[in-house]
Design an enzyme around this catalytic site. Structure first.
Site, PDB file in Angstrom:
ATOM      1  N   LYS A  86       0.833  -1.210   0.000  1.00 27.63           N
ATOM      2  CA  LYS A  86       0.000   0.000   0.000  1.00 27.63           C
ATOM      3  C   LYS A  86       0.871   1.264   0.000  1.00 27.63           C
ATOM      4  CE  LYS A  86      -3.908  -2.221   0.207  1.00 27.63           C
ATOM      5  NZ  LYS A  86      -4.926  -2.161  -0.815  1.00 27.63           N
ATOM      6  N   GLU A 108     -10.429   5.940   2.224  1.00 29.31           N
ATOM      7  CA  GLU A 108     -11.269   4.895   2.800  1.00 29.31           C
ATOM      8  C   GLU A 108     -10.330   3.806   3.279  1.00 29.31           C
ATOM      9  OE1 GLU A 108     -10.268   4.825  -0.223  1.00 29.31           O
ATOM     10  OE2 GLU A 108      -9.702   2.717  -0.448  1.00 29.31           O
ATOM     11  N   SER A 376       2.384  -9.565  -0.442  1.00 26.78           N
ATOM     12  CA  SER A 376       1.954  -8.164  -0.485  1.00 26.78           C
ATOM     13  C   SER A 376       2.121  -7.441   0.846  1.00 26.78           C
ATOM     14  CB  SER A 376       0.494  -8.082  -0.938  1.00 26.78           C
ATOM     15  OG  SER A 376      -0.320  -8.898  -0.117  1.00 26.78           O
TER      16      SER A 376
HETATM   17  C1  LIG Z   1      -1.333  -6.903   2.761  1.00 31.27           C
HETATM   18  C2  LIG Z   1      -2.449  -6.691   1.793  1.00 31.27           C
HETATM   19  N1  LIG Z   1      -2.467  -7.417   0.664  1.00 31.27           N
HETATM   20  C3  LIG Z   1      -3.459  -7.279  -0.249  1.00 31.27           C
HETATM   21  C4  LIG Z   1      -4.509  -6.406  -0.027  1.00 31.27           C
HETATM   22  C5  LIG Z   1      -5.597  -6.322  -1.070  1.00 31.27           C
HETATM   23  O1  LIG Z   1      -5.547  -5.164  -1.831  1.00 31.27           O
HETATM   24  P1  LIG Z   1      -5.135  -5.167  -3.350  1.00 31.27           P
HETATM   25  O2  LIG Z   1      -5.946  -6.212  -4.045  1.00 31.27           O
HETATM   26  O3  LIG Z   1      -5.452  -3.785  -3.796  1.00 31.27           O
HETATM   27  O4  LIG Z   1      -3.678  -5.478  -3.450  1.00 31.27           O
HETATM   28  C6  LIG Z   1      -4.543  -5.615   1.133  1.00 31.27           C
HETATM   29  C7  LIG Z   1      -5.638  -4.659   1.382  1.00 31.27           C
HETATM   30  O5  LIG Z   1      -5.809  -4.104   2.431  1.00 31.27           O
HETATM   31  C8  LIG Z   1      -3.480  -5.768   2.069  1.00 31.27           C
HETATM   32  O6  LIG Z   1      -3.447  -5.051   3.209  1.00 31.27           O
END
Ligand SMILES: Cc1ncc(COP(=O)(O)O)c(C=O)c1O
Length: 408
Positions: A86, A108, A376
Site C-alpha cells: 500500500k 477509505e 503483499s
Molecule cells: C497486505 C495486503 N495485501 C493485499 C490487499 C488487497 O488489496 P489489493 O488487491 O489492492 O492489493 C490488502 C488490502 O488491504 C493488504 O493489506
C-alpha cells in the site's frame, strides 16, 4: 473498443456531475506525471530512502524442497514501510497531491492498512488527513485505528449500510464532493472510477519492474507463473505488469472464505457468482443480487473482503490473459503456518491466499520451473486476527488478563 478509461468493456467513470471536474483535474495531473521522467525518478528515490525499495526477491528453498516441484521465489512487499505494498501507491499519490497544490487528503480503509499508509504519507508531506472506516472495521481493526490517530489522522466511523469498506468509500466520495478545492481522495486500490485503476496500477508497477529484473538475475530465467492475492487488485496489477508481455502465466487468488458454495466469500472472478454491473463509479464484476444490490462478502483477510474488483483484472480475466482462483480461509491459515515454520516469513492473511494457491500447484510443476509469489504484506500486524484464526489458547488467556487489568 479503446475508449479512454476502459479496459475492454470494463472501467469508465460514472460520476455525480459535481465530481467530474475534480476527476478531470486528477486525470490531467496523472497524465502529466506519467509523461514526465522526473516524476518516476522522484518516486523511486523517495521509496528507496523511505520504504526499503527495491524490496528483495527471496528464494524460498525450504518450501521448494518440501513441495518437490517448482522453485519458489517470494517478492517481499512486506518489507515496505508500514508493512505492505500500500505504501507504493500512497507515496506516489502524495507526490501528485503536492504537484496539484492541495493540502488535505482523505481515504477509505477496510483492514486499516491503507488508512495507516495514508496517515503516514500525510504526516510525511504535511497534509491534513481524514480516514473513513466502516464502524464494524473500526471495532475489528482497533490497532490500526490507534496508529492512524497517533499519526495525526482523524478517523471517521461510517455507520451506513453494512458498516464496512464499500460504505466507507461512499462516505469518502461524499466528503470529496464537498471539499474538492483543497482535498485529494487517496483511493487505495486499482478499482473505482477512471483514472484510479490505471493510476494505482502504474504506481504499483514498481513491484513488477523490480521482480522481473530480480528473477532474471537470480534464476537466470522468467518464471512460469506469478501468483498474487486479489482484493481490489493493486498488488496483483503491480506484479503482473512486469510480466504482461512475457510468456508467463498470471494467477490472481481471491478470497474463497468459507467455501464458494456457502455464499460467504469474495470470489468475484474465480466463482460463477459475480456479474457485470456499475457501482461505486465504475463497471466491473460485482457480487450482487438480481436487483444489483451488493451482497455481503466474507474473508478471514479484511483486505480481500470487497464486492468489486479492478476493471483491468476483469478484462484480463475475460481475455484469458490472467487466471483467477480462490483459496478458503482454512487453506490460507494452513499456508501461513507452513510458511512461518519453513521459511521464517510471516505473510499477511491477504498474501497467504497467493501462497495457498501456489502450494496447490508447485508440486505439479517441474524442478526446472520457477514461480514467484507476491508477499503483499506482513502478517505480524494481523496478530489479533491470526491468533484468532489459529485459535491459540495462550494468546486468548493473555488478552483476557490484559482486559482484566484495564478493568481493575
Ligand atoms: C497486505 C495486503 N495485501 C493485499 C490487499 C488487497 O488489496 P489489493 O488487491 O489492492 O492489493 C490488502 C488490502 O488491504 C493488504 O493489506
Amino acid at each position: 473498443m479503446n475508449r479512454p478509461g476502459y479496459h475492454g468493456r470494463f472501467g469508465g467513470a460514472f460520476l455525480p456531475e459535481i465530481l467530474v471536474a475534480t476527476f478531470d483535474q486528477l486525470g490531467q495531473a496523472f497524465a502529466q506525471a506519467k509523461a514526465d521522467p522526473s516524476f518516476w525518478q522522484e518516486y523511486t528515490e523517495l521509496m528507496s530512502t523511505y520504504s526499503c525499495r527495491p524490496t528483495p526477491l527471496t528464494p524460498a528453498d525450504n518450501l521448494s524442497r518440501h513441495f518437490g516441484g517448482a522453485r519458489i521465489f517470494v517478492k517481499r512487499e512486506d518489507l515496505n514501510h508500514t508493512g505492505a505494498h500500500k505504501a507504493n501507491n500512497v507515496m506516489a499519490q502524495g507526490l501528485l497531491v503536492r504537484r496539484m497544490g492541495k493540502t488535505r487528503v482523505i481515504a477509505e480503509t477496510g483492514a486499516g492498512q491503507h488508512g495507516v499508509a495514508t496517515a503516514t504519507m500525510a504526516a510525511r508531506f504535511g497534509f491534513s488527513c481524514t480516514v473513513y472506516m466502516g464502524e464494524e472495521d473500526v471495532e475489528r481493526q482497533r490497532p490500526n485505528v490507534f496508529w492512524m490517530q497517533q499519526l495525526g489522522a482523524e478517523v471517521v466511523p461510517v455507520r451506513d449500510g453494512s458498516r464496512t469498506l464499500k460504505d466507507a468509500i461512499n462516505e469518502a466520495l461524499r466528503d470529496w464532493a464537498r471539499n474538492m478545492d483543497d482535498t485529494h481522495y487517496v483511493l487505495g486500490t486499482a478499482s473505482g472510477p477512471h483514472p484510479y485503476p490505471e493510476m494505482v496500477a502504474y504506481f504499483q508497477s514498481i513491484i513488477g519492474l523490480e521482480a522481473r529484473k530480480q528473477i532474471l538475475a537470480q534464476a537466470g530465467k522468467l518464471p512460469k507463473r506469478v501468483y498474487a492475492c486479489v482484493g481490489g487488485g493493486s498488488n496483483a496489477m503491480g506484479i503482473f505488469s512486469g510480466f504482461m508481455d512475457d510468456d508467463v502465466e498470471l494467477v490472481g487468488v481471491e478470497a474463497g472464505g468459507k467455501g464458494l458454495g456457502t455464499g460467504m466469500h469474495a470470489a468475484r472472478l474465480a466463482s460463477d457468482q459475480g456479474s457485470v454491473g456499475v457501482a461505486q463509479g465504475y463497471k466491473t464484476y460485482f457480487l450482487q443480487d438480481d436487483d444489483g444490490q451488493m451482497r455481503d462478502t466474507h474473508s478471514v483477510a479484511a483486505g480481500l473482503d470487497y464486492v468489486g474488483v479492478s476493471p483491468i483484472l476483469a478484462h484480463l480475466h475475460e481475455t484469458g490473459r490472467a487466471r483467477f482462483e480462490s483459496a478458503t480461509d482454512a487453506e490460507v491459515v494452513e499456508a501461513l503456518r507452513l510458511t512461518m515454520r519453513m521459511e521464517g516469513l510471516i505473510p499477511a492473511l491477504e498474501s497467504a491466499h497467493a501462497f495457498a494457491q501456489a502450494f496447490k500447484e508447485a508440486p505439479k510443476l517441474g524442478s526446472d520451473d520457477v514461480i514467484v509469489i507476491n508477499q503483499s504484506g506482513r502478517g505480524d500486524k494481523d496478530i489479533f486476527t491470526v491468533a484468532d484464526a489459529i485459535g491459540d489458547p495462550d494468546w486468548e488467556r493473555f488478552i483476557i488478563k490484559k482486559a482484566e487489568a484495564y478493568h481493575a
